[in-house]
Design an enzyme around this catalytic site. Sequence first.
Site, PDB file in Angstrom:
ATOM      1  N   TRP A 109       0.833  -1.199   0.000  1.00  0.00           N
ATOM      2  CA  TRP A 109       0.000   0.000   0.000  1.00  0.00           C
ATOM      3  C   TRP A 109       0.876   1.260   0.000  1.00  0.00           C
ATOM      4  O   TRP A 109       1.776   1.402   0.816  1.00  0.00           O
ATOM      5  CB  TRP A 109      -0.884   0.039   1.224  1.00  0.00           C
ATOM      6  CG  TRP A 109      -1.958  -0.990   1.410  1.00  0.00           C
ATOM      7  CD1 TRP A 109      -2.686  -1.166   2.548  1.00  0.00           C
ATOM      8  CD2 TRP A 109      -2.482  -1.954   0.474  1.00  0.00           C
ATOM      9  NE1 TRP A 109      -3.614  -2.174   2.384  1.00  0.00           N
ATOM     10  CE2 TRP A 109      -3.498  -2.677   1.113  1.00  0.00           C
ATOM     11  CE3 TRP A 109      -2.170  -2.278  -0.854  1.00  0.00           C
ATOM     12  CZ2 TRP A 109      -4.215  -3.692   0.489  1.00  0.00           C
ATOM     13  CZ3 TRP A 109      -2.874  -3.298  -1.483  1.00  0.00           C
ATOM     14  CH2 TRP A 109      -3.889  -3.985  -0.821  1.00  0.00           C
ATOM     15  N   ASN A 225      -7.295  -0.919  -5.228  1.00  0.00           N
ATOM     16  CA  ASN A 225      -7.371  -2.331  -4.877  1.00  0.00           C
ATOM     17  C   ASN A 225      -8.804  -2.833  -4.957  1.00  0.00           C
ATOM     18  O   ASN A 225      -9.682  -2.376  -4.234  1.00  0.00           O
ATOM     19  CB  ASN A 225      -6.840  -2.530  -3.446  1.00  0.00           C
ATOM     20  CG  ASN A 225      -7.002  -3.951  -2.982  1.00  0.00           C
ATOM     21  OD1 ASN A 225      -6.614  -4.899  -3.659  1.00  0.00           O
ATOM     22  ND2 ASN A 225      -7.622  -4.131  -1.814  1.00  0.00           N
ATOM     23  N   GLU A 226      -9.045  -3.751  -5.888  1.00  0.00           N
ATOM     24  CA  GLU A 226     -10.325  -4.447  -6.051  1.00  0.00           C
ATOM     25  C   GLU A 226     -11.534  -3.523  -6.215  1.00  0.00           C
ATOM     26  O   GLU A 226     -12.480  -3.554  -5.418  1.00  0.00           O
ATOM     27  CB  GLU A 226     -10.550  -5.417  -4.884  1.00  0.00           C
ATOM     28  CG  GLU A 226      -9.478  -6.497  -4.814  1.00  0.00           C
ATOM     29  CD  GLU A 226      -9.774  -7.566  -3.768  1.00  0.00           C
ATOM     30  OE1 GLU A 226     -10.605  -7.323  -2.883  1.00  0.00           O
ATOM     31  OE2 GLU A 226      -9.172  -8.653  -3.850  1.00  0.00           O
ATOM     32  N   TYR A 306      -9.310 -16.189  -5.389  1.00  0.00           N
ATOM     33  CA  TYR A 306      -9.803 -16.602  -4.063  1.00  0.00           C
ATOM     34  C   TYR A 306     -11.054 -17.470  -4.198  1.00  0.00           C
ATOM     35  O   TYR A 306     -12.135 -17.087  -3.739  1.00  0.00           O
ATOM     36  CB  TYR A 306     -10.122 -15.370  -3.208  1.00  0.00           C
ATOM     37  CG  TYR A 306      -8.922 -14.555  -2.831  1.00  0.00           C
ATOM     38  CD1 TYR A 306      -8.044 -14.997  -1.848  1.00  0.00           C
ATOM     39  CD2 TYR A 306      -8.659 -13.339  -3.452  1.00  0.00           C
ATOM     40  CE1 TYR A 306      -6.937 -14.248  -1.486  1.00  0.00           C
ATOM     41  CE2 TYR A 306      -7.557 -12.586  -3.105  1.00  0.00           C
ATOM     42  CZ  TYR A 306      -6.700 -13.045  -2.123  1.00  0.00           C
ATOM     43  OH  TYR A 306      -5.599 -12.302  -1.778  1.00  0.00           O
ATOM     44  N   GLU A 346      -2.905 -11.170  -6.661  1.00  0.00           N
ATOM     45  CA  GLU A 346      -3.201 -11.762  -5.350  1.00  0.00           C
ATOM     46  C   GLU A 346      -3.687 -13.187  -5.557  1.00  0.00           C
ATOM     47  O   GLU A 346      -4.521 -13.436  -6.429  1.00  0.00           O
ATOM     48  CB  GLU A 346      -4.306 -11.003  -4.594  1.00  0.00           C
ATOM     49  CG  GLU A 346      -3.932  -9.653  -4.049  1.00  0.00           C
ATOM     50  CD  GLU A 346      -5.040  -9.097  -3.155  1.00  0.00           C
ATOM     51  OE1 GLU A 346      -5.809  -9.892  -2.563  1.00  0.00           O
ATOM     52  OE2 GLU A 346      -5.159  -7.867  -3.061  1.00  0.00           O
ATOM     53  N   TRP A 388      -0.667 -13.770  -1.732  1.00  0.00           N
ATOM     54  CA  TRP A 388      -1.220 -13.010  -0.591  1.00  0.00           C
ATOM     55  C   TRP A 388      -1.207 -13.944   0.605  1.00  0.00           C
ATOM     56  O   TRP A 388      -1.910 -14.936   0.611  1.00  0.00           O
ATOM     57  CB  TRP A 388      -2.654 -12.556  -0.868  1.00  0.00           C
ATOM     58  CG  TRP A 388      -3.174 -11.754   0.283  1.00  0.00           C
ATOM     59  CD1 TRP A 388      -3.737 -12.215   1.436  1.00  0.00           C
ATOM     60  CD2 TRP A 388      -3.130 -10.329   0.412  1.00  0.00           C
ATOM     61  NE1 TRP A 388      -4.059 -11.183   2.274  1.00  0.00           N
ATOM     62  CE2 TRP A 388      -3.692 -10.006   1.675  1.00  0.00           C
ATOM     63  CE3 TRP A 388      -2.664  -9.289  -0.395  1.00  0.00           C
ATOM     64  CZ2 TRP A 388      -3.810  -8.691   2.134  1.00  0.00           C
ATOM     65  CZ3 TRP A 388      -2.787  -7.996   0.059  1.00  0.00           C
ATOM     66  CH2 TRP A 388      -3.354  -7.704   1.308  1.00  0.00           C
TER      67      TRP A 388
END
Length: 444
Positions: A109, A225-226, A306, A346, A388
């Site tokens: 970050w 992010n996302e 994920y 990720e 991740w």
Amino acid sequence: MILRSSPTYRKKMVVAGNGLFYPIVGFASCVAFIYMSFGGLGTNLQEKTKLGFVERNGTQFMLDGKAFYINGWNSYWLMDHSVDEYTKPRVREILQAGAKMGLTVCRTWAFNDGDYNALQISPGRFNEEVFKALDHVIVEARQQGIRLLFSLVNNLQAYGGKTQYVKWAWDEGVGLSASNDSFFFDPSIRNYFKNYVKTLLTRKNTLNGIEYRDDPTIFAWELINEPRCITDASGDTLQDWIEEMSAFVKAIDKKHLLTVGLEGFYGPKNPKRLTVNPEMWASRLGSDFIRNSKIPNIDFASVHIYPDHWFHDKEFHENLKFVSKWMRSHIEDGDKELNKPVMFTEYGLSNQNKDFEPSQRDRFYKAILDAIYKSAKKNGSGAGSLVWQLFVGGMDKYNDEFGIVPWERPSTYKLIIEQSCRLARLHGPTQQQRNLKNLCSQRL
């Protein structure tokens, strides 16, 4: 990722001396000893002065004139831990550990909005001590031979995120809506974000005097992010925001690569939403992998992996099958439709799954690493992957269900190193992969 409501969860989210060379004959033996011990001071100095920017040529990243495929990781906490002296050593420890595994890129970050150790205290107001901590991260990464993928804001609430920007506008009486998605369409909030981006990219590092936009230690920027904009499932709102912000970044910094930060879901008009997306909800999030990634100022596509959070009723072996299909589809998109590299920025497997066994992580990681290697062998668009997430010892309270200390499990540690070695054998190691000749069992 999804359902990461806890701040701890995601929170998923100097230069060491080179020694001195005395050109005096009487010290020749001493100099020879230092040279043998540290691999050649002149070489290290040359590596630092000649560090090149990572570029793109079609579907491949390029570094120093050759294809560059990435094995790397996420450690979102680097800037935060660089602020306080008692946590600062962890930054060097994880970067050194990554280098020892032959890893080349760490995603982290470059934001902390209105939270503890905030970089941006309020719109246009920055904490200089936190900025100096980020300066330290960049200099330390370069010293260890690691490049950084910097994310610029969070879609989630951890470390402020778009929620904090909306709150700032609302508190100042200029916000159009209290919806978090107004981050993408409110003119005042867009200006807040642009000011932050300009301040960051033109920041002159207090430790090395280099503006961030001129520092090749930074591999690339990630817009957000996302990103999700659920209030406009058509995707038009998010598309407009990406187009505007990517052009703004490129107007300031033409040297660095840029990505969006997508999870990789296909949107409502893409036929792959029916065959590749995990479930129907994934097409209604206001994002679209192809449409968002096609924007000219976006240099490479990003994807997350994920399956155990996207599905709630599948066994491990079913999730593993999905991973293969998910990666194959996106690499195919990069090769045939986007003509851009695809980075799996990720990937992780939760240790809270009801059927979880530690050995599953090795199988999960291996499936992902094998897919990247297979693409790399064909000079394809599968440009790399970032696990991740990695930690050092003593950081349990920062961990989540995905984090690992890789050297605590030898099989995992070996798996990660083997990926670094075989990617390096394809195209040669980078100048900064100083440990590979000792690491790899086979001569490079």
